[in-house]
Design an enzyme around this catalytic site. Sequence first.
Site, PDB file in Angstrom:
ATOM      1  N   GLY A   1      24.114  -9.652  20.348  1.00  0.00           N
ATOM      2  CA  GLY A   1      23.218  -9.058  21.351  1.00  0.00           C
ATOM      3  C   GLY A   1      21.779  -9.076  20.864  1.00  0.00           C
ATOM      4  O   GLY A   1      21.027  -8.132  21.086  1.00  0.00           O
TER       5      GLY A   1
ATOM      6  N   ARG B   1      17.849  -9.229  23.410  1.00  0.00           N
ATOM      7  CA  ARG B   1      17.070  -8.202  24.109  1.00  0.00           C
ATOM      8  C   ARG B   1      17.096  -6.901  23.325  1.00  0.00           C
ATOM      9  O   ARG B   1      17.924  -6.707  22.442  1.00  0.00           O
ATOM     10  CB  ARG B   1      17.690  -7.902  25.482  1.00  0.00           C
TER      11      ARG B   1
ATOM     12  N   ASP C   1      30.738 -14.064  24.176  1.00  0.00           N
ATOM     13  CA  ASP C   1      31.127 -12.696  24.553  1.00  0.00           C
ATOM     14  C   ASP C   1      31.892 -12.140  23.361  1.00  0.00           C
ATOM     15  O   ASP C   1      33.063 -12.476  23.152  1.00  0.00           O
ATOM     16  CB  ASP C   1      32.010 -12.744  25.807  1.00  0.00           C
ATOM     17  N   VAL C   2      31.229 -11.317  22.566  1.00  0.00           N
ATOM     18  CA  VAL C   2      31.812 -10.906  21.286  1.00  0.00           C
ATOM     19  C   VAL C   2      32.968  -9.914  21.439  1.00  0.00           C
ATOM     20  O   VAL C   2      33.616  -9.574  20.449  1.00  0.00           O
ATOM     21  CB  VAL C   2      30.746 -10.357  20.304  1.00  0.00           C
TER      22      VAL C   2
ATOM     23  N   ASN D   1      25.490  -5.429  16.802  1.00  0.00           N
ATOM     24  CA  ASN D   1      24.574  -4.653  17.641  1.00  0.00           C
ATOM     25  C   ASN D   1      24.976  -4.646  19.120  1.00  0.00           C
ATOM     26  O   ASN D   1      24.630  -3.702  19.831  1.00  0.00           O
ATOM     27  CB  ASN D   1      23.163  -5.239  17.488  1.00  0.00           C
TER      28      ASN D   1
ATOM     29  N   SER E   1      25.481   5.285  17.074  1.00  0.00           N
ATOM     30  CA  SER E   1      24.578   6.063  17.934  1.00  0.00           C
ATOM     31  C   SER E   1      24.693   7.549  17.614  1.00  0.00           C
ATOM     32  O   SER E   1      25.738   8.003  17.135  1.00  0.00           O
ATOM     33  CB  SER E   1      24.978   5.848  19.398  1.00  0.00           C
TER      34      SER E   1
ATOM     35  N   TYR F   1      31.728   5.734  25.493  1.00  0.00           N
ATOM     36  CA  TYR F   1      30.665   5.270  24.583  1.00  0.00           C
ATOM     37  C   TYR F   1      30.727   6.013  23.241  1.00  0.00           C
ATOM     38  O   TYR F   1      30.671   5.406  22.168  1.00  0.00           O
ATOM     39  CB  TYR F   1      29.310   5.494  25.261  1.00  0.00           C
TER      40      TYR F   1
ATOM     41  N   ALA G   1      33.256   7.557  21.891  1.00  0.00           N
ATOM     42  CA  ALA G   1      34.469   7.168  21.152  1.00  0.00           C
ATOM     43  C   ALA G   1      34.260   5.816  20.472  1.00  0.00           C
ATOM     44  O   ALA G   1      34.646   5.627  19.310  1.00  0.00           O
ATOM     45  CB  ALA G   1      35.671   7.105  22.097  1.00  0.00           C
TER      46      ALA G   1
ATOM     47  N   LYS H   1      31.442   4.532  19.491  1.00  0.00           N
ATOM     48  CA  LYS H   1      30.447   4.625  18.412  1.00  0.00           C
ATOM     49  C   LYS H   1      30.979   5.443  17.234  1.00  0.00           C
ATOM     50  O   LYS H   1      30.670   5.151  16.076  1.00  0.00           O
ATOM     51  CB  LYS H   1      29.147   5.236  18.956  1.00  0.00           C
TER      52      LYS H   1
ATOM     53  N   ILE I   1      16.187   5.271  22.306  1.00  0.00           N
ATOM     54  CA  ILE I   1      15.190   4.212  22.175  1.00  0.00           C
ATOM     55  C   ILE I   1      15.010   3.586  23.562  1.00  0.00           C
ATOM     56  O   ILE I   1      16.012   3.129  24.152  1.00  0.00           O
ATOM     57  CB  ILE I   1      15.689   3.093  21.214  1.00  0.00           C
TER      58      ILE I   1
HETATM   59  P1  NAP Z   1      20.312  -3.490  25.772  1.00  0.00           P
HETATM   60  O1  NAP Z   1      18.848  -3.608  25.846  1.00  0.00           O
HETATM   61  O2  NAP Z   1      21.093  -3.240  27.022  1.00  0.00           O
HETATM   62  O3  NAP Z   1      20.895  -4.776  25.049  1.00  0.00           O
HETATM   63  C1  NAP Z   1      22.258  -4.932  24.891  1.00  0.00           C
HETATM   64  C2  NAP Z   1      22.507  -6.263  24.226  1.00  0.00           C
HETATM   65  O4  NAP Z   1      23.913  -6.383  23.998  1.00  0.00           O
HETATM   66  C3  NAP Z   1      22.079  -7.436  25.093  1.00  0.00           C
HETATM   67  O5  NAP Z   1      21.413  -8.375  24.294  1.00  0.00           O
HETATM   68  C4  NAP Z   1      23.398  -8.008  25.603  1.00  0.00           C
HETATM   69  O6  NAP Z   1      23.409  -9.410  25.761  1.00  0.00           O
HETATM   70  C5  NAP Z   1      24.328  -7.658  24.461  1.00  0.00           C
HETATM   71  N1  NAP Z   1      25.718  -7.626  24.876  1.00  0.00           N
HETATM   72  C6  NAP Z   1      26.324  -6.752  25.723  1.00  0.00           C
HETATM   73  N2  NAP Z   1      27.624  -7.094  25.871  1.00  0.00           N
HETATM   74  C7  NAP Z   1      27.836  -8.186  25.095  1.00  0.00           C
HETATM   75  C8  NAP Z   1      28.961  -8.996  24.828  1.00  0.00           C
HETATM   76  N3  NAP Z   1      30.163  -8.744  25.385  1.00  0.00           N
HETATM   77  N4  NAP Z   1      28.824 -10.052  23.989  1.00  0.00           N
HETATM   78  C9  NAP Z   1      27.619 -10.315  23.414  1.00  0.00           C
HETATM   79  N5  NAP Z   1      26.509  -9.589  23.644  1.00  0.00           N
HETATM   80  C10 NAP Z   1      26.623  -8.542  24.478  1.00  0.00           C
HETATM   81  O7  NAP Z   1      20.745  -2.314  24.772  1.00  0.00           O
HETATM   82  P2  NAP Z   1      20.035  -1.700  23.468  1.00  0.00           P
HETATM   83  O8  NAP Z   1      19.490  -0.382  23.823  1.00  0.00           O
HETATM   84  O9  NAP Z   1      19.162  -2.719  22.846  1.00  0.00           O
HETATM   85  O10 NAP Z   1      21.327  -1.424  22.565  1.00  0.00           O
HETATM   86  C11 NAP Z   1      21.652  -2.207  21.428  1.00  0.00           C
HETATM   87  C12 NAP Z   1      22.663  -1.437  20.601  1.00  0.00           C
HETATM   88  O11 NAP Z   1      22.076  -0.194  20.167  1.00  0.00           O
HETATM   89  C13 NAP Z   1      23.935  -1.064  21.357  1.00  0.00           C
HETATM   90  O12 NAP Z   1      25.058  -1.147  20.525  1.00  0.00           O
HETATM   91  C14 NAP Z   1      23.684   0.377  21.744  1.00  0.00           C
HETATM   92  O13 NAP Z   1      24.883   1.098  21.949  1.00  0.00           O
HETATM   93  C15 NAP Z   1      22.934   0.871  20.525  1.00  0.00           C
HETATM   94  N6  NAP Z   1      22.141   2.084  20.727  1.00  0.00           N
HETATM   95  C16 NAP Z   1      21.116   2.091  21.621  1.00  0.00           C
HETATM   96  C17 NAP Z   1      20.366   3.250  21.782  1.00  0.00           C
HETATM   97  C18 NAP Z   1      19.203   3.332  22.728  1.00  0.00           C
HETATM   98  O14 NAP Z   1      18.692   4.439  22.920  1.00  0.00           O
HETATM   99  N7  NAP Z   1      18.742   2.241  23.303  1.00  0.00           N
HETATM  100  C19 NAP Z   1      20.693   4.395  21.049  1.00  0.00           C
HETATM  101  C20 NAP Z   1      21.757   4.354  20.158  1.00  0.00           C
HETATM  102  C21 NAP Z   1      22.474   3.178  20.004  1.00  0.00           C
HETATM  103  P3  NAP Z   1      23.100 -10.155  27.188  1.00  0.00           P
HETATM  104  O15 NAP Z   1      21.816  -9.573  27.683  1.00  0.00           O
HETATM  105  O16 NAP Z   1      22.995 -11.601  26.847  1.00  0.00           O
HETATM  106  O17 NAP Z   1      24.269  -9.880  28.090  1.00  0.00           O
END
Ligand code: NAP
Length: 248
Positions: free
Chosen positions: A12, A15, A63-64, A90, A142, A155, A157, A159, A188
């Site tokens: 991932g 983005r 698709d991981v 990630n 998270s 979610y 569970a 994490k 974030i």
């Molecule tokens: P995001 O902007 O929605 O990005 C999610 C990324 O995951 C995208 O690049 C997406 O790829 C990829 N993805 C989703 N399903 C996938 C799959 N089956 N196979 C491969 N790639 C996949 O989310 P983010 O906020 O950056 O989150 C990144 C990580 O940080 C996640 O694990 C999230 O739980 C964690 N996190 C985020 C926050 C926050 O506040 N943002 C807080 C704590 C933890 P595509 O776009 O190509 O589909």
Amino acid sequence: MQLVGKVAVVTGGARGIGRGIALELARRGAQVVVNYNSRPDAADEAVQLIKQLGSDAIAVQADVSQLDAAQKLIKAAIDFGGRLDILVNNAGTTRDMLLAMMPESDWDLVIATNLKSAYNCSKAALKPMMRQKYGRMVNITSVSGLSGNGGQTNYSASKAGLIGFTKSLAKEVGGRNITVNAVAPGFIPTDLTNEILGKIQEDAIKATPLGRMGTVEDVAYAVAFLASDDAAFITGQVLSVDGGMVMQ
Ligand code: NAP
């Protein structure tokens, strides 16, 4: 430039937080495999940004949540860089809903995307890392996995599961000079949190001793540290990057 000569996979990585991590690893000299699932445009953009930083990168669709796709991703990384030093699990998603109303498909999707993906990618990455007797794995968990969050049983569970996975795998592979750690971001601003943050941003900032939202760079710096040789004696740990929101 402490990551010169290292090859990294960021799932991932096209983005949001993943892109921030991919860019930071590249800034420190790593070659980066930017994994994406559905957004080739974002992945191509991330690769171009990495090349502008003077490092090398490729985008790989996978698709991981699927084992065979994860195996192909790791093979593509070896074909690209000749080795694999860093794996950042990630990729993640949400399907928020009270448990009483949550369809089974939303439970299964979130667990597969956030937790099974780590099994899939880490298992595939272990072979080359064990052969090299070197590896750095960083799993993005998270605050929700640490403290729970109403409306996010699936979610949270996934994490919390990643934290148990991190500690158990760290015990299994420490003897091979492979470290496994987790980073737990707070809120974030990214596409993932756009909707929820619109509603709770003020409360989230109030609950954060440092008094602001985090940035993708805040998370990326922590991951880059754990992925580096500076963190050689750290394994099985969860590093919170949340402005003090959850103190363990
Ligand atoms: P995001 O902007 O929605 O990005 C999610 C990324 O995951 C995208 O690049 C997406 O790829 C990829 N993805 C989703 N399903 C996938 C799959 N089956 N196979 C491969 N790639 C996949 O989310 P983010 O906020 O950056 O989150 C990144 C990580 O940080 C996640 O694990 C999230 O739980 C964690 N996190 C985020 C926050 C926050 O506040 N943002 C807080 C704590 C933890 P595509 O776009 O190509 O589909």
